[in-house]
Design a protein around this motif. Structure first.
Motif, mmCIF file in Angstrom:
data_model
loop_
_atom_site.group_PDB
_atom_site.id
_atom_site.type_symbol
_atom_site.label_atom_id
_atom_site.label_comp_id
_atom_site.label_asym_id
_atom_site.label_seq_id
_atom_site.Cartn_x
_atom_site.Cartn_y
_atom_site.Cartn_z
ATOM 1 N N UNK A 38 5.702 -7.247 9.508
ATOM 2 C CA UNK A 38 4.303 -6.350 10.889
ATOM 3 C C UNK A 38 4.068 -5.187 9.710
ATOM 4 N N UNK A 39 4.243 -3.903 9.689
ATOM 5 C CA UNK A 39 3.070 -3.013 9.326
ATOM 6 C C UNK A 39 2.766 -3.720 7.266
ATOM 7 N N UNK A 40 3.182 -4.498 6.975
ATOM 8 C CA UNK A 40 2.582 -5.202 5.418
ATOM 9 C C UNK A 40 1.551 -5.953 6.007
ATOM 10 N N UNK A 41 1.275 -6.576 6.956
ATOM 11 C CA UNK A 41 0.133 -6.957 7.248
ATOM 12 C C UNK A 41 -0.630 -6.475 7.803
ATOM 13 N N UNK A 42 -0.356 -5.225 8.426
ATOM 14 C CA UNK A 42 -1.804 -4.617 8.828
ATOM 15 C C UNK A 42 -2.564 -3.804 8.082
ATOM 16 N N UNK A 43 -1.765 -3.191 7.575
ATOM 17 C CA UNK A 43 -2.648 -2.065 6.222
ATOM 18 C C UNK A 43 -2.926 -3.123 5.329
ATOM 19 N N UNK A 44 -4.310 -2.706 5.649
ATOM 20 C CA UNK A 44 -5.571 -3.769 4.352
ATOM 21 C C UNK A 44 -4.554 -3.590 2.949
ATOM 22 N N UNK A 45 -4.765 -2.648 2.616
ATOM 23 C CA UNK A 45 -4.376 -2.769 1.116
ATOM 24 C C UNK A 45 -3.371 -3.558 0.814
ATOM 25 N N UNK A 46 -2.343 -3.524 1.598
ATOM 26 C CA UNK A 46 -1.501 -5.005 0.997
ATOM 27 C C UNK A 46 -1.965 -5.527 1.528
ATOM 28 N N UNK A 47 -2.231 -6.506 2.253
ATOM 29 C CA UNK A 47 -2.876 -7.249 2.828
ATOM 30 C C UNK A 47 -3.619 -8.052 1.894
ATOM 31 N N UNK A 48 -4.665 -7.030 0.717
ATOM 32 C CA UNK A 48 -5.465 -7.533 -0.424
ATOM 33 C C UNK A 48 -4.572 -8.117 -1.562
ATOM 34 N N UNK A 49 -3.299 -6.990 -1.545
ATOM 35 C CA UNK A 49 -3.070 -7.901 -2.469
ATOM 36 C C UNK A 49 -1.740 -8.817 -2.355
ATOM 37 N N UNK A 50 -1.383 -8.557 -1.178
ATOM 38 C CA UNK A 50 -0.823 -9.849 -1.093
ATOM 39 C C UNK A 50 -1.918 -11.809 -1.031
ATOM 40 N N UNK A 51 -3.121 -11.099 -0.886
ATOM 41 C CA UNK A 51 -4.118 -12.400 -0.805
ATOM 42 C C UNK A 51 -4.542 -12.865 -1.901
ATOM 43 N N UNK A 52 -4.157 -11.861 -3.133
ATOM 44 C CA UNK A 52 -4.373 -11.757 -4.573
ATOM 45 C C UNK A 52 -3.309 -12.514 -5.055
ATOM 46 N N UNK A 53 -2.246 -12.322 -4.661
ATOM 47 C CA UNK A 53 -1.607 -13.413 -5.257
ATOM 48 C C UNK A 53 -1.371 -14.900 -4.373
ATOM 49 N N UNK A 54 -1.326 -14.920 -3.712
ATOM 50 C CA UNK A 54 -1.808 -16.220 -3.359
ATOM 51 C C UNK A 54 -2.877 -16.710 -4.041
ATOM 52 N N UNK A 55 -4.026 -16.401 -3.822
ATOM 53 C CA UNK A 55 -4.904 -17.540 -4.732
ATOM 54 C C UNK A 55 -4.658 -17.420 -6.250
ATOM 55 N N UNK A 56 -3.666 -16.071 -6.647
ATOM 56 C CA UNK A 56 -3.343 -16.587 -8.033
ATOM 57 C C UNK A 56 -2.808 -17.693 -8.017
ATOM 58 N N UNK A 57 -1.336 -17.567 -7.448
ATOM 59 C CA UNK A 57 -0.413 -18.995 -6.955
ATOM 60 C C UNK A 57 -1.375 -19.797 -6.636
ATOM 61 N N UNK A 58 -2.310 -20.457 -6.278
ATOM 62 C CA UNK A 58 -2.929 -21.361 -5.772
ATOM 63 C C UNK A 58 -4.028 -21.930 -7.134
ATOM 64 N N UNK A 59 -4.080 -21.009 -7.936
ATOM 65 C CA UNK A 59 -5.160 -21.116 -8.665
ATOM 66 C C UNK A 59 -3.827 -22.230 -10.755
ATOM 67 N N UNK A 60 -2.227 -22.026 -9.802
ATOM 68 C CA UNK A 60 -1.761 -21.928 -11.496
ATOM 69 C C UNK A 60 -1.537 -23.298 -10.541
ATOM 70 N N UNK A 61 -1.228 -23.934 -9.855
ATOM 71 C CA UNK A 61 -1.041 -25.587 -9.180
ATOM 72 C C UNK A 61 -1.907 -26.592 -9.051
#
Length: 60
Positions: free
Chosen positions: A37-60
């Motif tokens: 829950x804390x990882x989802x709330x903190x904006x910095x970590x949320x941006x990291x998660x969104x970047x990783x999700x975007x990178x994996x979406x580009x690769x597929x």
């Protein structure tokens, strides 16, 4: 002296909980849930998660 007694009593109680295997499992699940829950709330970590999700979406 009363505040010191209550603090020492809290440490003794936590020691009793920490040595119980059942309570350790409960505390582990609680810690994992709160950590997620804390990882989802903190904006910095949320941006990291969104970047990783975007990178994996580009690769597929």
């Amino acid at each position: 002296m009363a505040p010191l007694d209550s603090v020492l009593y809290a440490f003794v109680t936590m020691n009793g909980i920490a040595t119980s295997p059942v309570m350790l499992v409960v505390l582990a699940f609680l810690g994992a849930y709160l950590g997620a829950r804390v990882v989802e709330v903190i904006p910095f970590t949320r941006r990291i998660i969104e970047r990783r999700a975007a990178q994996t979406a580009e690769r597929e």
